[in-house]
Design an enzyme around this catalytic site. Structure first.
Site, PDB file in Angstrom:
ATOM      1  CB  SER A   1      19.616  28.858  39.065  1.00 31.05           C
ATOM      2  OG  SER A   1      18.615  28.163  38.670  1.00 31.05           O
TER       3      SER A   1
ATOM      4  CG  ASN B   1      17.714  25.979  41.160  1.00 36.49           C
ATOM      5  OD1 ASN B   1      18.906  26.235  41.621  1.00 36.49           O
ATOM      6  ND2 ASN B   1      17.618  25.293  40.183  1.00 36.49           N
ATOM      7  CD1 TRP B   2      13.643  31.640  42.002  1.00 39.97           C
ATOM      8  CD2 TRP B   2      13.133  30.985  44.272  1.00 39.97           C
ATOM      9  NE1 TRP B   2      14.402  32.327  43.048  1.00 39.97           N
ATOM     10  CE2 TRP B   2      14.087  32.043  44.364  1.00 39.97           C
ATOM     11  CE3 TRP B   2      12.430  30.374  45.200  1.00 39.97           C
ATOM     12  CZ2 TRP B   2      14.464  32.370  45.654  1.00 39.97           C
ATOM     13  CZ3 TRP B   2      12.733  30.830  46.582  1.00 39.97           C
ATOM     14  CH2 TRP B   2      13.976  31.705  46.709  1.00 39.97           C
TER      15      TRP B   2
ATOM     16  N   GLY C   1      20.408  15.350  42.914  1.00 39.11           N
ATOM     17  CA  GLY C   1      19.070  14.421  42.693  1.00 39.11           C
ATOM     18  C   GLY C   1      19.436  12.973  42.010  1.00 39.11           C
ATOM     19  NE  ARG C   2      21.016  13.973  36.892  1.00 36.60           N
ATOM     20  CZ  ARG C   2      22.198  14.748  35.967  1.00 36.60           C
ATOM     21  NH1 ARG C   2      22.450  14.105  35.358  1.00 36.60           N
ATOM     22  NH2 ARG C   2      22.275  16.004  36.391  1.00 36.60           N
ATOM     23  CD1 TRP C   3      26.397  10.694  44.503  1.00 36.26           C
ATOM     24  CD2 TRP C   3      24.991  10.685  46.047  1.00 36.26           C
ATOM     25  NE1 TRP C   3      26.981  10.148  45.374  1.00 36.26           N
ATOM     26  CE2 TRP C   3      26.013  10.142  46.662  1.00 36.26           C
ATOM     27  CE3 TRP C   3      23.932  11.115  47.031  1.00 36.26           C
ATOM     28  CZ2 TRP C   3      26.375   9.976  47.783  1.00 36.26           C
ATOM     29  CZ3 TRP C   3      24.000  10.742  48.379  1.00 36.26           C
ATOM     30  CH2 TRP C   3      25.116   9.987  48.786  1.00 36.26           C
TER      31      TRP C   3
ATOM     32  CB  SER D   1      22.532  25.843  33.333  1.00 38.79           C
ATOM     33  OG  SER D   1      22.458  24.593  32.812  1.00 38.79           O
TER      34      SER D   1
ATOM     35  NE  ARG E   1      25.699  21.572  34.354  1.00 38.67           N
ATOM     36  CZ  ARG E   1      24.600  21.969  33.981  1.00 38.67           C
ATOM     37  NH1 ARG E   1      24.307  23.108  33.122  1.00 38.67           N
ATOM     38  NH2 ARG E   1      23.488  21.369  34.495  1.00 38.67           N
TER      39      ARG E   1
ATOM     40  CG  ASP F   1      23.432  19.540  37.325  1.00 39.13           C
ATOM     41  OD1 ASP F   1      22.398  19.136  37.958  1.00 39.13           O
ATOM     42  OD2 ASP F   1      23.273  19.462  36.090  1.00 39.13           O
ATOM     43  N   GLY F   2      23.781  17.242  39.697  1.00 42.12           N
ATOM     44  CA  GLY F   2      23.719  15.796  39.851  1.00 42.12           C
ATOM     45  C   GLY F   2      23.269  15.242  41.182  1.00 42.12           C
TER      46      GLY F   2
HETATM   47  C1  FPP Z   1      21.662  20.669  41.588  1.00 39.78           C
HETATM   48  O1  FPP Z   1      21.474  19.207  41.759  1.00 39.78           O
HETATM   49  C2  FPP Z   1      22.218  21.092  43.134  1.00 39.78           C
HETATM   50  C3  FPP Z   1      21.322  22.283  43.601  1.00 39.78           C
HETATM   51  C4  FPP Z   1      20.402  22.778  43.016  1.00 39.78           C
HETATM   52  C5  FPP Z   1      21.858  22.773  44.684  1.00 39.78           C
HETATM   53  C6  FPP Z   1      23.295  22.674  45.101  1.00 39.78           C
HETATM   54  C7  FPP Z   1      23.475  23.343  46.472  1.00 39.78           C
HETATM   55  C8  FPP Z   1      24.429  23.031  47.223  1.00 39.78           C
HETATM   56  C9  FPP Z   1      25.251  21.842  47.365  1.00 39.78           C
HETATM   57  C10 FPP Z   1      24.346  23.843  48.622  1.00 39.78           C
HETATM   58  C11 FPP Z   1      25.420  25.302  48.490  1.00 39.78           C
HETATM   59  C12 FPP Z   1      25.311  26.058  49.348  1.00 39.78           C
HETATM   60  C13 FPP Z   1      25.973  27.167  49.659  1.00 39.78           C
HETATM   61  C14 FPP Z   1      25.457  28.101  50.809  1.00 39.78           C
HETATM   62  C15 FPP Z   1      27.400  27.080  49.190  1.00 39.78           C
HETATM   63  P1  FPP Z   1      20.288  18.649  41.072  1.00 39.78           P
HETATM   64  O2  FPP Z   1      19.209  18.644  42.357  1.00 39.78           O
HETATM   65  O3  FPP Z   1      19.716  19.422  40.011  1.00 39.78           O
HETATM   66  O4  FPP Z   1      20.480  17.223  40.642  1.00 39.78           O
HETATM   67  P2  FPP Z   1      20.047  16.590  39.349  1.00 39.78           P
HETATM   68  O5  FPP Z   1      20.171  17.358  38.193  1.00 39.78           O
HETATM   69  O6  FPP Z   1      20.576  14.883  39.403  1.00 39.78           O
HETATM   70  O7  FPP Z   1      18.376  16.621  39.654  1.00 39.78           O
END
Ligand code: FPP
Length: 232
Positions: free
Chosen positions: A47, A50-51, A5-7, A188, A180, A2-3
């Site tokens: 997840s 996530n859709w 998007g924020r990164w 989650s 996490r 997780d993170g």
């Molecule tokens: C959550 O960060 C990250 C995801 C929904 C995707 C993570 C998936 C990968 C790194 C690819 C893995 C794939 C395989 C086949 C192993 P976020 O977008 O929720 O970030 P945020 O909380 O900062 O918005």
């Protein structure tokens, strides 16, 4: 993981760049897991919730995961890593991706150094529902009463072991440690059944910045914990 998007937002980049940067974090963590001799790692890649993200990001994540699998499969196979996917293998996941998941599992099925389990189109509640559906299905088929699952339900003496047996990956041991990232302190919908007694470690670090040294820190923290499983 997780993170992402924020990164990206912190750097003025599109969210997709955050997901890209997550790849290095993932493979450095896998190296750390191999170094420590840990035999199972489950990562939450996508997840069932996530859709709900904008279609553009969903499409990106699906394509990104597929490319990652293609690009890294041989390397994981050479490292003696067995790959498993847990989650619903059905639409809207497209059949081409499902096929590639199955091929990766098939190719690596006899590998023994560690199992990398990828939670994809995964939800902990969905997994429990699916397990119960399988149990009911099996019961009513065996009993020839396919039209009467209410009776089946009453007659069934379902145990915790039965439910564990019908989860997506029945041979997966319950996780000892859940990490996490990104400062969130919630589960989650991750492995709800399996983490009843797992130790939880939270990091403020955003997933793309996560490295094996954070894993080692988490394991050291785990070693300081006393696990009582409800006993004394
Ligand atoms: C959550 O960060 C990250 C995801 C929904 C995707 C993570 C998936 C990968 C790194 C690819 C893995 C794939 C395989 C086949 C192993 P976020 O977008 O929720 O970030 P945020 O909380 O900062 O918005």
């Amino acid at each position: 993981m997780d993170g992402n998007g924020r990164w990206a937002a912190k750097r003025g980049l599109p969210r997709t760049e955050g997901h890209n940067a997550g790849e290095e974090a993932l493979f450095d963590t896998i190296e750390g897991v191999l170094d420590l001799g840990i035999s199972w790692l489950t990562v939450y890649a996508f997840s069932t919730e996530n859709w709900r993200r904008p279609q553009e990001e969903v499409d990106y994540l699906l394509g990104f995961s597929r490319n990652l699998l293609r690009k890294r499969l041989n390397e994981l196979h050479e490292r003696n890593v067995r790959i498993r996917f847990i989650g619903r293998r059905e639409q809207p996941v497209n059949s081409g991706l499902i096929k590639e998941m199955q091929e990766a599992e098939e190719l690596t099925r006899d590998n023994s150094k560690m199992t990398l389990s990828v939670a994809f189109n995964y939800g902990g509640r969905a997994e429990i529902v699916d397990a119960l559906r399988s149990i009911l299905n099996e019961f009513s088929n065996a009993d020839g009463r396919s039209d009467n699952s209410a009776t089946a339900c009453q007659d069934l003496r379902i145990t915790e072991e039965d439910i564990s047996k019908y989860l997506y990956s029945p041979d997966m041991p319950d996780p000892d440690l859940v990490i996490r990232t990104s400062g969130e302190s919630r589960i989650s919908n991750f492995l709800l059944w399996q983490i009843a007694y797992s130790e939880l470690v939270f990091f403020d670090v955003l997933w793309p910045d996560f490295r094996r040294r954070h894993l080692f820190e988490a394991v050291a923290e785990y070693q300081r914990r006393e696990r009582r499983y409800g006993g004394r």
